[in-house]
Design an enzyme around this catalytic site. Structure first.
Site, mmCIF file in Angstrom:
data_model
loop_
_atom_site.group_PDB
_atom_site.id
_atom_site.type_symbol
_atom_site.label_atom_id
_atom_site.label_comp_id
_atom_site.label_asym_id
_atom_site.label_seq_id
_atom_site.Cartn_x
_atom_site.Cartn_y
_atom_site.Cartn_z
ATOM 1 N N ASP A 50 6.241 -14.463 -12.395
ATOM 2 C CA ASP A 50 5.098 -15.283 -11.958
ATOM 3 C C ASP A 50 5.082 -16.593 -12.759
ATOM 4 O O ASP A 50 4.879 -17.677 -12.202
ATOM 5 C CB ASP A 50 3.764 -14.564 -12.218
ATOM 6 C CG ASP A 50 3.614 -13.250 -11.468
ATOM 7 O OD1 ASP A 50 2.752 -13.154 -10.594
ATOM 8 O OD2 ASP A 50 4.379 -12.308 -11.747
ATOM 9 N N GLU A 73 -1.748 -20.428 -9.280
ATOM 10 C CA GLU A 73 -2.512 -19.241 -9.698
ATOM 11 C C GLU A 73 -2.518 -19.051 -11.210
ATOM 12 O O GLU A 73 -3.550 -18.708 -11.787
ATOM 13 C CB GLU A 73 -1.908 -17.982 -9.043
ATOM 14 C CG GLU A 73 -2.512 -16.715 -9.623
ATOM 15 C CD GLU A 73 -2.127 -15.448 -8.886
ATOM 16 O OE1 GLU A 73 -1.267 -15.501 -7.988
ATOM 17 O OE2 GLU A 73 -2.710 -14.404 -9.214
ATOM 18 N N ASP A 114 0.918 -19.952 -4.906
ATOM 19 C CA ASP A 114 0.976 -18.592 -5.461
ATOM 20 C C ASP A 114 2.457 -18.331 -5.708
ATOM 21 O O ASP A 114 3.234 -18.091 -4.778
ATOM 22 C CB ASP A 114 0.401 -17.572 -4.470
ATOM 23 C CG ASP A 114 0.266 -16.194 -5.108
ATOM 24 O OD1 ASP A 114 0.957 -15.950 -6.118
ATOM 25 O OD2 ASP A 114 -0.518 -15.383 -4.593
ATOM 26 N N ASP A 117 3.311 -13.625 -4.900
ATOM 27 C CA ASP A 117 2.210 -12.854 -4.317
ATOM 28 C C ASP A 117 2.691 -11.413 -4.181
ATOM 29 O O ASP A 117 3.826 -11.175 -3.752
ATOM 30 C CB ASP A 117 1.862 -13.457 -2.949
ATOM 31 C CG ASP A 117 0.651 -12.782 -2.313
ATOM 32 O OD1 ASP A 117 -0.354 -12.572 -3.018
ATOM 33 O OD2 ASP A 117 0.711 -12.484 -1.104
ATOM 34 N N THR A 119 2.285 -9.143 -6.994
ATOM 35 C CA THR A 119 2.846 -8.822 -8.318
ATOM 36 C C THR A 119 2.784 -7.315 -8.606
ATOM 37 O O THR A 119 3.735 -6.745 -9.152
ATOM 38 C CB THR A 119 2.108 -9.605 -9.425
ATOM 39 O OG1 THR A 119 2.218 -10.993 -9.123
ATOM 40 C CG2 THR A 119 2.702 -9.353 -10.795
ATOM 41 N N THR A 191 -5.466 -4.055 2.059
ATOM 42 C CA THR A 191 -4.945 -3.941 0.699
ATOM 43 C C THR A 191 -4.348 -2.559 0.400
ATOM 44 O O THR A 191 -4.790 -1.555 0.954
ATOM 45 C CB THR A 191 -6.068 -4.254 -0.319
ATOM 46 O OG1 THR A 191 -5.520 -4.254 -1.631
ATOM 47 C CG2 THR A 191 -7.212 -3.237 -0.250
ATOM 48 N N HIS A 194 -6.173 -2.792 -4.009
ATOM 49 C CA HIS A 194 -7.529 -3.245 -4.354
ATOM 50 C C HIS A 194 -8.573 -2.685 -3.390
ATOM 51 O O HIS A 194 -9.435 -3.414 -2.902
ATOM 52 C CB HIS A 194 -7.593 -4.777 -4.381
ATOM 53 C CG HIS A 194 -6.725 -5.406 -5.431
ATOM 54 N ND1 HIS A 194 -5.555 -6.071 -5.146
ATOM 55 C CD2 HIS A 194 -6.857 -5.454 -6.781
ATOM 56 C CE1 HIS A 194 -4.998 -6.505 -6.263
ATOM 57 N NE2 HIS A 194 -5.773 -6.148 -7.270
ATOM 58 N N GLY A 216 -0.134 -7.860 -1.165
ATOM 59 C CA GLY A 216 0.024 -9.300 -1.004
ATOM 60 C C GLY A 216 -0.579 -9.845 0.277
ATOM 61 O O GLY A 216 -0.493 -9.227 1.333
ATOM 62 N N LYS A 220 0.997 -9.355 4.248
ATOM 63 C CA LYS A 220 0.098 -8.884 5.312
ATOM 64 C C LYS A 220 0.125 -9.856 6.495
ATOM 65 O O LYS A 220 0.180 -9.439 7.653
ATOM 66 C CB LYS A 220 -1.322 -8.704 4.773
ATOM 67 C CG LYS A 220 -1.460 -7.401 3.980
ATOM 68 C CD LYS A 220 -2.888 -7.094 3.654
ATOM 69 C CE LYS A 220 -3.287 -7.457 2.270
ATOM 70 N NZ LYS A 220 -2.520 -6.783 1.213
HETATM 71 P P1 AMP Z 1 -3.873 -7.219 -2.009
HETATM 72 O O1 AMP Z 1 -4.185 -7.226 -0.558
HETATM 73 O O2 AMP Z 1 -4.732 -6.250 -2.779
HETATM 74 O O3 AMP Z 1 -2.433 -7.085 -2.298
HETATM 75 O O4 AMP Z 1 -4.339 -8.644 -2.511
HETATM 76 C C1 AMP Z 1 -3.916 -9.857 -1.931
HETATM 77 C C2 AMP Z 1 -4.002 -10.944 -2.979
HETATM 78 O O5 AMP Z 1 -5.347 -11.027 -3.455
HETATM 79 C C3 AMP Z 1 -3.127 -10.676 -4.194
HETATM 80 O O6 AMP Z 1 -2.672 -11.893 -4.693
HETATM 81 C C4 AMP Z 1 -4.074 -10.037 -5.180
HETATM 82 O O7 AMP Z 1 -3.693 -10.297 -6.482
HETATM 83 C C5 AMP Z 1 -5.418 -10.714 -4.837
HETATM 84 N N1 AMP Z 1 -6.512 -9.782 -5.063
HETATM 85 C C6 AMP Z 1 -7.178 -9.042 -4.133
HETATM 86 N N2 AMP Z 1 -8.140 -8.292 -4.694
HETATM 87 C C7 AMP Z 1 -8.096 -8.545 -6.013
HETATM 88 C C8 AMP Z 1 -8.837 -8.096 -7.146
HETATM 89 N N3 AMP Z 1 -9.814 -7.213 -7.016
HETATM 90 N N4 AMP Z 1 -8.504 -8.594 -8.357
HETATM 91 C C9 AMP Z 1 -7.507 -9.488 -8.493
HETATM 92 N N5 AMP Z 1 -6.772 -9.970 -7.467
HETATM 93 C C10 AMP Z 1 -7.055 -9.506 -6.249
HETATM 94 MG MG MG Z 2 -1.496 -13.573 -4.568
HETATM 95 MG MG MG Z 3 0.467 -14.336 -7.508
#
Ligand code: AMP
Ligand code: MG
Ligand code: MG
Length: 307
Positions: A50, A73, A114, A117, A119, A191, A194, A216, A220
């Protein structure tokens, strides 16, 4: 040719080249084996990849467009000795420029980066979920987007590794073939790492035929671009502007839509707060997007209002 091309096309063509280079960095860090993981917050890791990818992307774009706002980011001091990328993508450079962008100068673009994306998925070895996202905004709206997928084809050693997709609303897309989602099926992508009770509540109310849980925002939206999902639904404030700017540009360029869960577009001005506090709702077809906006329950909308 290059020096007479509009700034916007030079910016897009450089963004493609620098995203490809960031992909090399991401693969190199993984192959060395020490990811250098730092926890930025709860479920929010950062790796050496990153950091190095962001320094490379912003360092190179800054050198070529010193007056432009670039928001990345990772919270890093920019170093002057970046890995120089001298390539430029000739095909993108030679595209037709949207009429309204022909005379726009670099000060009037905002770039959201980003560098990696997905990570969490990168550290877990789910490598196809990883993308590099570079989104270009003008007058608050996404006007160009680049998504690089460094591990495309990584399970197929006969095919070339990695690919780069781009989109310019009003002009078109490249690096992939848009495929519509299957008719009569509701496939929702959300997600993987998350999940929250409100995200779950929204999904249950939509009664999907299938829920795909992947990492990411870039990956998606790629599933939407290539017909694997009908909509991306995330009724939670965790996503940021650098997650959605490039994907929104590409989706818009192919007739789709990305907004908050209320159906209102986000602004990508440089002064904007980073989190997308009203969630994310995206679809490759604007009719599908409309259906999802109408069918997310009011109770969920009230819980994800951004205040
Ligand atoms: P995800 O769909 O959870 O993979 O998230 C998509 C993007 O949003 C990624 O870059 C994640 O790091 C960020 N993201 C979503 N929810 C959170 C969270 N609760 N805390 C930190 N980053 C998040
Ligand atoms: Mg991201
Ligand atoms: Mg990132």
């Amino acid at each position: 040719m290059a020096s007479t091309s509009p700034v916007f096309l030079r910016l897009m063509a450089n963004a493609v080249a620098v995203a490809n280079h960031a992909g090399n960095i991401i693969r190199e860090v993984m192959s060395k084996g020490d990811l250098g993981i730092v926890e930025k917050g709860v479920d929010d890791p950062q790796t050496e990849a990153d950091r190095r990818a962001q320094l490379c992307i912003i360092g190179n774009l800054n050198k070529k467009f010193p007056l432009m706002s670039i928001i990345g980011e990772e919270d890093l001091a920019q170093e002057s000795n970046v890995e120089l990328v001298n390539d430029i993508d000739k095909e993108v450079l030679n595209l037709r420029c949207p009429e309204e962008l022909v005379n726009v100068t670099e000060e009037d673009f905002v770039v959201w980066v980003d560098p990696l994306d997905g990570t969490a998925e990168y550290t877990a070895g789910m490598l196809d979920h990883v993308t590099v996202l570079i989104g270009i905004a003008h007058k608050n709206r996404p006007v160009g987007g680049v998504i690089h997928q460094p591990y495309y084809n990584y399970k197929n050693d006969k095919a070339g590794l990695g690919r780069t997709m781009w989109g310019i609303p009003g002009i078109g897309v490249g690096g992939f073939k848009p495929i519509p989602p299957p008719e009569g099926k509701r496939l929702v992508v959300t997600t993987r790492s998350h999940m929250t009770p409100v995200v779950q509540q929204a999904l249950e109310a939509l009664k999907p035929d299938e829920i795909l849980r992947v990492g990411g925002a870039g990956y998606k939206v790629m599933l939407l671009m290539e017909g694997h999902a009908t909509a991306y639904v995330f009724a939670s404030p965790g996503c940021k502007k650098w997650d959605t700017c490039a994907p929104e540009a590409i989706l818009t360029a192919m007739g789709g839509r990305l907004t908050d869960i209320h159906g209102t577009p986000y602004s990508y001005a440089s002064t904007e707060m980073h989190p997308n506090k009203r969630g994310v709702l995206a679809a490759a077809k604007s009719d599908d997007h409309k259906w999802f906006v109408e069918n997310i329950p009011d109770e969920v909308k009230q819980l994800v209002q951004g205040s």
